[in-house]
Write a protein that holds these residues in place. Sequence first.
Motif, PDB file in Angstrom:
ATOM      1  N   MET A   1      10.394   5.287   2.570  1.00  0.00           N
ATOM      2  CA  MET A   1      10.966   4.988   3.897  1.00  0.00           C
ATOM      3  C   MET A   1       9.916   4.416   4.844  1.00  0.00           C
ATOM      4  SD  MET A   1      13.215   8.455   4.315  1.00  0.00           S
ATOM      5  CE  MET A   1      13.934   8.018   5.877  1.00  0.00           C
TER       6      MET A   1
ATOM      7  N   GLY B   1       4.621  18.617   6.686  1.00  0.00           N
ATOM      8  CA  GLY B   1       5.291  17.431   6.160  1.00  0.00           C
ATOM      9  C   GLY B   1       5.606  17.591   4.684  1.00  0.00           C
ATOM     10  N   ASP B   2       6.152  16.530   4.081  1.00  0.00           N
ATOM     11  CA  ASP B   2       6.448  16.573   2.646  1.00  0.00           C
ATOM     12  C   ASP B   2       5.299  15.977   1.823  1.00  0.00           C
ATOM     13  OD1 ASP B   2       6.715  13.883   3.132  1.00  0.00           O
ATOM     14  OD2 ASP B   2       8.847  13.769   2.625  1.00  0.00           O
ATOM     15  N   GLY B   3       4.180  15.644   2.484  1.00  0.00           N
ATOM     16  CA  GLY B   3       3.059  15.033   1.768  1.00  0.00           C
ATOM     17  C   GLY B   3       1.840  15.930   1.726  1.00  0.00           C
TER      18      GLY B   3
ATOM     19  N   PHE C   1      12.292  10.008  10.066  1.00  0.00           N
ATOM     20  CA  PHE C   1      11.001  10.674   9.872  1.00  0.00           C
ATOM     21  C   PHE C   1      11.157  12.180   9.997  1.00  0.00           C
ATOM     22  CE2 PHE C   1       6.843  12.355  10.991  1.00  0.00           C
ATOM     23  CZ  PHE C   1       5.980  11.631  10.179  1.00  0.00           C
TER      24      PHE C   1
ATOM     25  N   TYR D   1       0.827  -1.219   0.000  1.00  0.00           N
ATOM     26  CA  TYR D   1       0.000   0.000   0.000  1.00  0.00           C
ATOM     27  C   TYR D   1       0.867   1.278   0.000  1.00  0.00           C
ATOM     28  CZ  TYR D   1      -4.370   2.604   0.643  1.00  0.00           C
ATOM     29  OH  TYR D   1      -5.428   3.477   0.479  1.00  0.00           O
ATOM     30  N   VAL D   2       0.303   2.389   0.385  1.00  0.00           N
ATOM     31  CA  VAL D   2       0.899   3.724   0.191  1.00  0.00           C
ATOM     32  C   VAL D   2       2.223   3.916   0.946  1.00  0.00           C
ATOM     33  CG1 VAL D   2       0.536   6.199   0.563  1.00  0.00           C
ATOM     34  CG2 VAL D   2      -1.386   4.738  -0.161  1.00  0.00           C
TER      35      VAL D   2
ATOM     36  N   ALA E   1      -6.356  10.924  -2.443  1.00  0.00           N
ATOM     37  CA  ALA E   1      -5.139  10.307  -2.979  1.00  0.00           C
ATOM     38  C   ALA E   1      -3.976  11.264  -2.782  1.00  0.00           C
ATOM     39  CB  ALA E   1      -5.305   9.966  -4.463  1.00  0.00           C
TER      40      ALA E   1
ATOM     41  N   SER F   1       5.816  16.085  16.687  1.00  0.00           N
ATOM     42  CA  SER F   1       6.673  15.071  17.299  1.00  0.00           C
ATOM     43  C   SER F   1       6.250  14.808  18.731  1.00  0.00           C
ATOM     44  CB  SER F   1       8.128  15.541  17.331  1.00  0.00           C
ATOM     45  OG  SER F   1       8.585  15.836  16.042  1.00  0.00           O
TER      46      SER F   1
ATOM     47  N   LEU G   1      -2.523  15.774   0.589  1.00  0.00           N
ATOM     48  CA  LEU G   1      -3.645  14.873   0.360  1.00  0.00           C
ATOM     49  C   LEU G   1      -4.702  15.607  -0.458  1.00  0.00           C
ATOM     50  CD1 LEU G   1      -4.669  12.014   1.010  1.00  0.00           C
ATOM     51  CD2 LEU G   1      -5.923  13.023   2.931  1.00  0.00           C
TER      52      LEU G   1
ATOM     53  N   HIS H   1       2.777  17.543  11.167  1.00  0.00           N
ATOM     54  CA  HIS H   1       3.241  16.512  12.103  1.00  0.00           C
ATOM     55  C   HIS H   1       3.699  17.148  13.413  1.00  0.00           C
ATOM     56  CE1 HIS H   1       3.321  13.812   8.627  1.00  0.00           C
ATOM     57  NE2 HIS H   1       3.920  14.785   7.966  1.00  0.00           N
TER      58      HIS H   1
ATOM     59  N   TYR I   1       9.692  19.427  22.790  1.00  0.00           N
ATOM     60  CA  TYR I   1       8.443  18.699  22.530  1.00  0.00           C
ATOM     61  C   TYR I   1       7.833  18.061  23.782  1.00  0.00           C
ATOM     62  CZ  TYR I   1       9.371  19.324  17.555  1.00  0.00           C
ATOM     63  OH  TYR I   1       9.586  19.864  16.317  1.00  0.00           O
TER      64      TYR I   1
ATOM     65  N   GLU J   1       9.922   8.938  -0.522  1.00  0.00           N
ATOM     66  CA  GLU J   1      11.264   8.351  -0.516  1.00  0.00           C
ATOM     67  C   GLU J   1      11.253   6.876  -0.104  1.00  0.00           C
ATOM     68  OE1 GLU J   1      14.292  11.800   0.753  1.00  0.00           O
ATOM     69  OE2 GLU J   1      12.346  11.859   1.798  1.00  0.00           O
TER      70      GLU J   1
ATOM     71  N   LEU K   1     -10.575   7.795   6.474  1.00  0.00           N
ATOM     72  CA  LEU K   1      -9.564   7.033   7.199  1.00  0.00           C
ATOM     73  C   LEU K   1      -8.412   6.625   6.285  1.00  0.00           C
ATOM     74  CD1 LEU K   1     -11.898   4.771   9.295  1.00  0.00           C
ATOM     75  CD2 LEU K   1     -10.706   6.824  10.036  1.00  0.00           C
TER      76      LEU K   1
HETATM   77  O1  JJ1 Z   1       4.602  11.316   6.683  1.00  0.00           O
HETATM   78  C1  JJ1 Z   1       4.928  12.037   5.758  1.00  0.00           C
HETATM   79  N1  JJ1 Z   1       6.114  12.639   5.703  1.00  0.00           N
HETATM   80  C2  JJ1 Z   1       7.039  12.611   6.816  1.00  0.00           C
HETATM   81  C3  JJ1 Z   1       8.157  11.622   6.582  1.00  0.00           C
HETATM   82  C4  JJ1 Z   1       9.061  12.012   5.452  1.00  0.00           C
HETATM   83  C5  JJ1 Z   1      10.070  10.957   5.169  1.00  0.00           C
HETATM   84  C6  JJ1 Z   1      10.773  11.254   3.890  1.00  0.00           C
HETATM   85  N2  JJ1 Z   1       9.907  11.308   2.763  1.00  0.00           N
HETATM   86  C7  JJ1 Z   1       7.530  14.040   7.070  1.00  0.00           C
HETATM   87  N3  JJ1 Z   1       8.246  14.199   8.158  1.00  0.00           N
HETATM   88  C8  JJ1 Z   1       8.684  15.488   8.639  1.00  0.00           C
HETATM   89  C9  JJ1 Z   1       8.152  15.663  10.047  1.00  0.00           C
HETATM   90  C10 JJ1 Z   1       8.699  16.898  10.758  1.00  0.00           C
HETATM   91  C11 JJ1 Z   1       8.450  16.774  12.255  1.00  0.00           C
HETATM   92  C12 JJ1 Z   1       8.943  17.986  12.993  1.00  0.00           C
HETATM   93  C13 JJ1 Z   1       8.339  19.247  12.441  1.00  0.00           C
HETATM   94  C14 JJ1 Z   1       8.567  19.370  10.936  1.00  0.00           C
HETATM   95  C15 JJ1 Z   1       8.049  18.163  10.213  1.00  0.00           C
HETATM   96  O2  JJ1 Z   1       7.192  14.956   6.346  1.00  0.00           O
HETATM   97  C16 JJ1 Z   1       3.969  12.299   4.610  1.00  0.00           C
HETATM   98  C17 JJ1 Z   1       3.000  13.408   4.943  1.00  0.00           C
HETATM   99  O3  JJ1 Z   1       3.681  14.564   5.213  1.00  0.00           O
HETATM  100  N4  JJ1 Z   1       3.236  11.093   4.329  1.00  0.00           N
HETATM  101  C18 JJ1 Z   1       3.267  10.505   3.135  1.00  0.00           C
HETATM  102  O4  JJ1 Z   1       3.914  10.943   2.200  1.00  0.00           O
HETATM  103  C19 JJ1 Z   1       2.419   9.273   3.002  1.00  0.00           C
HETATM  104  C20 JJ1 Z   1       1.479   9.378   1.836  1.00  0.00           C
HETATM  105  C21 JJ1 Z   1       0.539  10.562   1.881  1.00  0.00           C
HETATM  106  C22 JJ1 Z   1      -0.536  10.469   0.833  1.00  0.00           C
HETATM  107  C23 JJ1 Z   1      -1.653   9.598   1.332  1.00  0.00           C
HETATM  108  C24 JJ1 Z   1      -2.541   8.978   0.338  1.00  0.00           C
HETATM  109  C25 JJ1 Z   1      -3.807   8.527   1.022  1.00  0.00           C
HETATM  110  C26 JJ1 Z   1      -4.422   7.295   0.501  1.00  0.00           C
HETATM  111  C27 JJ1 Z   1      -5.909   7.344   0.355  1.00  0.00           C
HETATM  112  O5  JJ1 Z   1      -6.593   6.975   1.496  1.00  0.00           O
END
Ligand code: JJ1
Length: 359
Positions: free
Chosen positions: A77, A332-334, A172, A70-71, A144, A161, A336, A159, A188, A75, A359
């Motif tokens: 990870m 975060g780097d994601g 992360f 799944y998703v 998505a 921490s 939705l 996010h 934190y 990167e 969900l």
């Molecule tokens: O979790 C996500 N990103 C994290 C981890 C990044 C790892 C390298 N790519 C992130 N972390 C930074 C946290 C930091 C904490 C201290 C403060 C500053 C920030 O950004 C991302 C969301 O941001 N998640 C994903 O990419 C998962 C997929 C998201 C799309 C979901 C699709 C949904 C499916 C349908 O139901």
Amino acid sequence: THKFWETQPVGQFKDIGDTSLPEGPIEPATPLSEVKQEPYNLPSVYEWTTCDMASDDICSEVYNLLRNNYVEDDENMFRFNYSKEFLSGVPARIRVRDEVVKMAEINFLCVHKKLRSKRLAPVMIKEVTRRVHLENIWQAAYTAGVVLPTPITTCQYWHRSLNPKKLIDVGFSRLGARMTMSRTIKLYKLPEAPVTPGFRKMELLDVPAVTRLLRNYLSQFGVATDFDENDVEHWLLPREDVVDSYLVESPETHDVTDFCSFYTLPSTILGNPNYTTLKAAYSYYNVATQTSFLQLMNDALIVSKHKGFDVFNALDVMHNESFLKELKFGPGDGQLHYYLYNYRLRSALKPSELGLVLL
Ligand code: JJ1
Ligand code: MYA
């Protein structure tokens, strides 16, 4: 271009900004007798099976498909590891402006890693559409991480921490500039226990009061879930390792004045020798009327920390923007993206105009 999505009743990129198009269903419902009665063809050697999720063996097969395929983040990870309790489908009522529409919430679309890019996804989407049509449902909602024709809104993940050392160890998050580990841990740190008087776990007898609070709150958003008491019991009553809900009961009047909730969605940590699982809580529905939103959500952080979560995630939907920065969430780097199937909105929403979390 989107050879498949261009053939579907969804908002198209070429129509963005065309205010002459009406809001509402893109194509009309048809008599059930006109819905294709046989499944779509699959490439030879494949066949359809309807998964009986009440069977432990079948539920485990679906769970393992998702656990392994799944998703993932950009990167690769981390990979979502939804627990078995999440893997059922139920219809939903979603309000769009003044209209309450019966919809399917589509989730868990997954093609095994070895079968990617063979155009299986369009066949699966057409087949699930056919099966939803046979239930006399003509609209759907889905989210998505990829851009498709066309989002009703695009939300940012944030996010917070809770266990910064582990988050940094597994990649992360990163140690900030001019920060040491011990300064980060201190930054934190949270109180031992929630601070709001009357803050407690939701119980079955709270369902009517929570439903009233939520319905009133959600009525202000352009697109929102239309929760009734049955929905609140199903989606929000606390269930260990699935969903947690808390409320504030006024010590004087015993009214339920505030509510917060989050669901449990761990991710598998890919290729780390020391850790296998990231424990994440995801903000669900929250309503503050008497307590400040900031204090309410800080109490949610405190209880989630005590339950052993490593991170608390939230989207910038509803009024969440008002607490994210002050409670030390970072972007975060994601992203939705939210979509509706066979329902056009005249224009996209801001994330803060969305009252829907899938969900
Ligand atoms: O979790 C996500 N990103 C994290 C981890 C990044 C790892 C390298 N790519 C992130 N972390 C930074 C946290 C930091 C904490 C201290 C403060 C500053 C920030 O950004 C991302 C969301 O941001 N998640 C994903 O990419 C998962 C997929 C998201 C799309 C979901 C699709 C949904 C499916 C349908 O139901
Ligand atoms: S979102 C989560 C989706 N799952 C994952 O991301 C898990 C990991 N990835 C995979 O399993 C595969 O990569 C998937 C695509 C299965 C995603 N939503 O078969 P292909 C389009 C919709 O060659 P694959 C969730 O679960 C793509 O644009 N369409 O590709 C909600 C292209 O079309 P076009 C998607 O990579 C799902 C075509 O598929 C998605 O092997 C809601 C390529 O097909 C996506 N996430 O498989 C589904 N990703 O050429 C819609 C790619 O046109 C429901 N595509 O660009 C609609 C409502 C139905 C009910 C209606 C009732 C009325």
